[in-house]
Write a protein that holds these residues in place. Structure first.
Motif, PDB file in Angstrom:
ATOM      1  N   ARG A 127      55.829  40.317  36.338  1.00 62.33           N
ATOM      2  CA  ARG A 127      54.639  41.074  35.941  1.00 62.33           C
ATOM      3  C   ARG A 127      53.373  40.240  36.124  1.00 62.33           C
ATOM      4  O   ARG A 127      52.383  40.713  36.704  1.00 62.33           O
ATOM      5  CB  ARG A 127      54.772  41.518  34.485  1.00 62.33           C
ATOM      6  CG  ARG A 127      53.551  42.245  33.951  1.00 62.33           C
ATOM      7  CD  ARG A 127      53.832  42.821  32.571  1.00 62.33           C
ATOM      8  NE  ARG A 127      52.665  43.520  32.049  1.00 62.33           N
ATOM      9  CZ  ARG A 127      52.687  44.352  31.021  1.00 62.33           C
ATOM     10  NH1 ARG A 127      53.838  44.597  30.414  1.00 62.33           N
ATOM     11  NH2 ARG A 127      51.593  44.938  30.587  1.00 62.33           N
ATOM     12  N   GLU A 128      53.398  39.012  35.655  1.00 60.30           N
ATOM     13  CA  GLU A 128      52.229  38.148  35.772  1.00 60.30           C
ATOM     14  C   GLU A 128      51.881  37.895  37.230  1.00 60.30           C
ATOM     15  O   GLU A 128      50.704  37.921  37.614  1.00 60.30           O
ATOM     16  CB  GLU A 128      52.491  36.822  35.039  1.00 60.30           C
ATOM     17  CG  GLU A 128      51.282  35.919  34.889  1.00 60.30           C
ATOM     18  CD  GLU A 128      50.961  35.099  36.138  1.00 60.30           C
ATOM     19  OE1 GLU A 128      49.788  34.737  36.327  1.00 60.30           O
ATOM     20  OE2 GLU A 128      51.905  34.834  36.943  1.00 60.30           O
ATOM     21  N   TRP A 129      52.889  37.667  38.066  1.00 61.30           N
ATOM     22  CA  TRP A 129      52.633  37.339  39.469  1.00 61.30           C
ATOM     23  C   TRP A 129      52.016  38.514  40.203  1.00 61.30           C
ATOM     24  O   TRP A 129      51.026  38.349  40.930  1.00 61.30           O
ATOM     25  CB  TRP A 129      53.927  36.905  40.159  1.00 61.30           C
ATOM     26  CG  TRP A 129      53.687  36.315  41.514  1.00 61.30           C
ATOM     27  CD1 TRP A 129      53.406  35.016  41.811  1.00 61.30           C
ATOM     28  CD2 TRP A 129      53.682  37.023  42.763  1.00 61.30           C
ATOM     29  NE1 TRP A 129      53.224  34.867  43.173  1.00 61.30           N
ATOM     30  CE2 TRP A 129      53.389  36.076  43.774  1.00 61.30           C
ATOM     31  CE3 TRP A 129      53.895  38.347  43.122  1.00 61.30           C
ATOM     32  CZ2 TRP A 129      53.301  36.416  45.118  1.00 61.30           C
ATOM     33  CZ3 TRP A 129      53.799  38.701  44.471  1.00 61.30           C
ATOM     34  CH2 TRP A 129      53.504  37.744  45.454  1.00 61.30           C
ATOM     35  N   THR A 130      52.574  39.715  40.021  1.00 59.28           N
ATOM     36  CA  THR A 130      52.031  40.871  40.734  1.00 59.28           C
ATOM     37  C   THR A 130      50.647  41.246  40.210  1.00 59.28           C
ATOM     38  O   THR A 130      49.769  41.641  40.990  1.00 59.28           O
ATOM     39  CB  THR A 130      52.981  42.075  40.646  1.00 59.28           C
ATOM     40  OG1 THR A 130      53.336  42.324  39.280  1.00 59.28           O
ATOM     41  CG2 THR A 130      54.245  41.823  41.451  1.00 59.28           C
ATOM     42  N   MET A 131      50.418  41.095  38.895  1.00 59.07           N
ATOM     43  CA  MET A 131      49.088  41.367  38.358  1.00 59.07           C
ATOM     44  C   MET A 131      48.074  40.337  38.866  1.00 59.07           C
ATOM     45  O   MET A 131      46.906  40.670  39.125  1.00 59.07           O
ATOM     46  CB  MET A 131      49.131  41.383  36.830  1.00 59.07           C
ATOM     47  CG  MET A 131      49.902  42.561  36.260  1.00 59.07           C
ATOM     48  SD  MET A 131      49.969  42.598  34.455  1.00 59.07           S
ATOM     49  CE  MET A 131      48.291  43.089  34.072  1.00 59.07           C
ATOM     50  N   ARG A 132      48.520  39.105  39.024  1.00 59.22           N
ATOM     51  CA  ARG A 132      47.650  38.069  39.583  1.00 59.22           C
ATOM     52  C   ARG A 132      47.264  38.419  41.025  1.00 59.22           C
ATOM     53  O   ARG A 132      46.115  38.243  41.442  1.00 59.22           O
ATOM     54  CB  ARG A 132      48.373  36.718  39.538  1.00 59.22           C
ATOM     55  CG  ARG A 132      47.463  35.535  39.777  1.00 59.22           C
ATOM     56  CD  ARG A 132      48.178  34.202  39.882  1.00 59.22           C
ATOM     57  NE  ARG A 132      49.473  34.122  39.273  1.00 59.22           N
ATOM     58  CZ  ARG A 132      50.472  33.373  39.743  1.00 59.22           C
ATOM     59  NH1 ARG A 132      50.288  32.643  40.839  1.00 59.22           N
ATOM     60  NH2 ARG A 132      51.636  33.337  39.132  1.00 59.22           N
ATOM     61  N   ALA A 133      48.237  38.921  41.776  1.00 63.93           N
ATOM     62  CA  ALA A 133      47.961  39.304  43.158  1.00 63.93           C
ATOM     63  C   ALA A 133      46.972  40.466  43.223  1.00 63.93           C
ATOM     64  O   ALA A 133      46.024  40.452  44.023  1.00 63.93           O
ATOM     65  CB  ALA A 133      49.264  39.677  43.857  1.00 63.93           C
ATOM     66  N   VAL A 134      47.181  41.467  42.386  1.00 66.80           N
ATOM     67  CA  VAL A 134      46.280  42.626  42.369  1.00 66.80           C
ATOM     68  C   VAL A 134      44.877  42.194  41.959  1.00 66.80           C
ATOM     69  O   VAL A 134      43.873  42.660  42.524  1.00 66.80           O
ATOM     70  CB  VAL A 134      46.826  43.719  41.424  1.00 66.80           C
ATOM     71  CG1 VAL A 134      45.787  44.818  41.208  1.00 66.80           C
ATOM     72  CG2 VAL A 134      48.116  44.311  41.985  1.00 66.80           C
ATOM     73  N   ALA A 135      44.783  41.295  40.972  1.00 64.84           N
ATOM     74  CA  ALA A 135      43.483  40.810  40.518  1.00 64.84           C
ATOM     75  C   ALA A 135      42.733  40.088  41.633  1.00 64.84           C
ATOM     76  O   ALA A 135      41.492  40.056  41.638  1.00 64.84           O
ATOM     77  CB  ALA A 135      43.653  39.887  39.315  1.00 64.84           C
ATOM     78  N   LYS A 136      43.453  39.518  42.586  1.00 59.91           N
ATOM     79  CA  LYS A 136      42.827  38.820  43.708  1.00 59.91           C
ATOM     80  C   LYS A 136      42.543  39.757  44.887  1.00 59.91           C
ATOM     81  O   LYS A 136      42.121  39.309  45.954  1.00 59.91           O
ATOM     82  CB  LYS A 136      43.709  37.656  44.162  1.00 59.91           C
ATOM     83  CG  LYS A 136      43.719  36.480  43.184  1.00 59.91           C
ATOM     84  CD  LYS A 136      44.553  35.339  43.714  1.00 59.91           C
ATOM     85  CE  LYS A 136      44.504  34.136  42.781  1.00 59.91           C
ATOM     86  NZ  LYS A 136      43.167  33.506  42.773  1.00 59.91           N
ATOM     87  N   GLY A 137      42.810  41.049  44.689  1.00 60.40           N
ATOM     88  CA  GLY A 137      42.445  42.023  45.704  1.00 60.40           C
ATOM     89  C   GLY A 137      43.563  42.469  46.623  1.00 60.40           C
ATOM     90  O   GLY A 137      43.321  43.255  47.551  1.00 60.40           O
ATOM     91  N   TYR A 138      44.786  42.002  46.401  1.00 57.31           N
ATOM     92  CA  TYR A 138      45.905  42.426  47.234  1.00 57.31           C
ATOM     93  C   TYR A 138      46.408  43.788  46.780  1.00 57.31           C
ATOM     94  O   TYR A 138      46.396  44.105  45.584  1.00 57.31           O
ATOM     95  CB  TYR A 138      47.027  41.394  47.201  1.00 57.31           C
ATOM     96  CG  TYR A 138      46.658  40.096  47.892  1.00 57.31           C
ATOM     97  CD1 TYR A 138      46.663  40.011  49.279  1.00 57.31           C
ATOM     98  CD2 TYR A 138      46.269  38.991  47.155  1.00 57.31           C
ATOM     99  CE1 TYR A 138      46.308  38.833  49.918  1.00 57.31           C
ATOM    100  CE2 TYR A 138      45.909  37.805  47.786  1.00 57.31           C
ATOM    101  CZ  TYR A 138      45.925  37.731  49.165  1.00 57.31           C
ATOM    102  OH  TYR A 138      45.558  36.571  49.799  1.00 57.31           O
ATOM    103  N   SER A 139      46.850  44.585  47.724  1.00 56.11           N
ATOM    104  CA  SER A 139      47.273  45.947  47.421  1.00 56.11           C
ATOM    105  C   SER A 139      48.734  45.984  46.978  1.00 56.11           C
ATOM    106  O   SER A 139      49.583  45.236  47.477  1.00 56.11           O
ATOM    107  CB  SER A 139      47.081  46.844  48.646  1.00 56.11           C
ATOM    108  OG  SER A 139      47.802  46.336  49.769  1.00 56.11           O
ATOM    109  N   LEU A 140      49.014  46.874  46.024  1.00 56.04           N
ATOM    110  CA  LEU A 140      50.365  47.069  45.489  1.00 56.04           C
ATOM    111  C   LEU A 140      50.662  48.560  45.482  1.00 56.04           C
ATOM    112  O   LEU A 140      49.887  49.345  44.926  1.00 56.04           O
ATOM    113  CB  LEU A 140      50.456  46.504  44.069  1.00 56.04           C
ATOM    114  CG  LEU A 140      51.699  46.873  43.248  1.00 56.04           C
ATOM    115  CD1 LEU A 140      52.959  46.272  43.865  1.00 56.04           C
ATOM    116  CD2 LEU A 140      51.537  46.416  41.794  1.00 56.04           C
TER     117      LEU A 140
END
Length: 294
Positions: A180-193
């Protein structure tokens, strides 16, 4: 059977963290062998299990087995990524069973987003009727579509991404809800999920109350770390705790309407487990909010 492992350069890697669950690991690997493994490296990262994996190695000679002594799935996943040069990364857990087209679907959809989470179906490992824990999990477990499209994160039991994204974001962090933390970190940096229903794996339901309780104890501990531990954070956590009984009432109609449960008995056991778990989580969360442990 194992489908067409060719000499094509490795473009994909399947990363599987494992600890002391050999029967499920073997089931996962056997299902992977039914996929098209062309250009794919399967990497099992074992967290120094107390039992030997030698017979598993012999049964799956094309799979790489690595030992990571730092405990935790986060360390195992990070080690697996570091051990492969593949540019496309498939994450799955050792107790999950991928569909026969899991890799093919992943390759087909990989360009649609930076991170892609898929569907996780629940199955029982015991004969019917379902226990309360199994019935509860049948209704509530692994709603990846909601996780991704509503809450903005994905689990790593069925996750596809790329190496360049992993390198940019950094590894999974142990001690929190690492996926959860990793994917939220990625989304926060602008990566699409995005969520893709065709990217499917299945996962066994927890068989009994102790197993379900252990799952939610761990989940509650990890969620509290993500919540924060300052005074304001703990006050917010206490309010969430007090809402737990009400959430059981709100979610009861979902149990009653579920077409996945096979009898009135299973439905009643699922409702009982729902209330039992939500009240227990309230107690745990209030302890955390007061600075205690669970």
């Amino acid at each position: 059977m194992n489908k067409a492992i060719t000499d094509r350069p490795v473009t994909d890697a399947v990363i599987i963290p494992h600890y002391n669950d050999i029967p499920r690991l073997k089931r996962c690997l056997q299902a992977l062998m039914e996929n098209d493994l062309s250009g794919t490296e399967v990497v099992v990262v074992d967290n120094a299990s107390p039992v030997s994996l030698e017979h598993v190695r012999c049964a799956f000679p094309t799979v790489r087995f690595i030992v990571e002594h730092q405990k935790g799935a986060a360390h195992a996943r990070n080690r697996g990524v570091s051990e492969t040069g593949a540019q496309r990364l498939f994450f799955i857990d050792a107790d999950c069973v991928p569909g026969p087209d899991w890799l093919a679907v992943g390759r087909e959809i990989s360009a649609q987003a930076d991170l892609i989470g898929g569907r996780v179906d629940v199955f029982d490992e015991t004969p019917p009727p379902r226990s309360g824990a199994e019935a509860f999990e049948t209704v509530f477990a692994f709603n990846f579509k909601k996780y991704i499209e509503v809450q903005g994160f994905s689990g790593a039991g069925n996750l596809l991404t790329r190496r360049d994204i992993f390198d940019a974001i950094g590894g999974f962090i142990n001690g929190v809800s690492e996926d959860r933390e990793w994917t939220m970190r990625a989304v926060a940096k602008g990566y699409s999920l995005i969520y893709e229903d065709r990217l499917r794996v299945s996962h066994p339901s927890r068989q009994d109350w102790p197993a379900l309780k252990a799952k939610w104890r761990r989940t509650t501990q990890e969620a509290y770390q993500l919540n924060g531990t300052g005074l304001t954070d703990r006050m917010r956590w206490a309010l969430r705790a007090l809402a737990m009984p009400a959430s059981a009432v709100v979610h009861t109609p979902k149990v009653l309407a579920s077409q996945k449960l096979n009898s009135t008995g299973e439905t009643l056991r699922a409702v009982k487990t729902l209330f039992r778990l939500r009240f227990l989580r309230m107690i745990w969360m209030l302890r955390q909010a007061l600075g205690g442990s669970i």
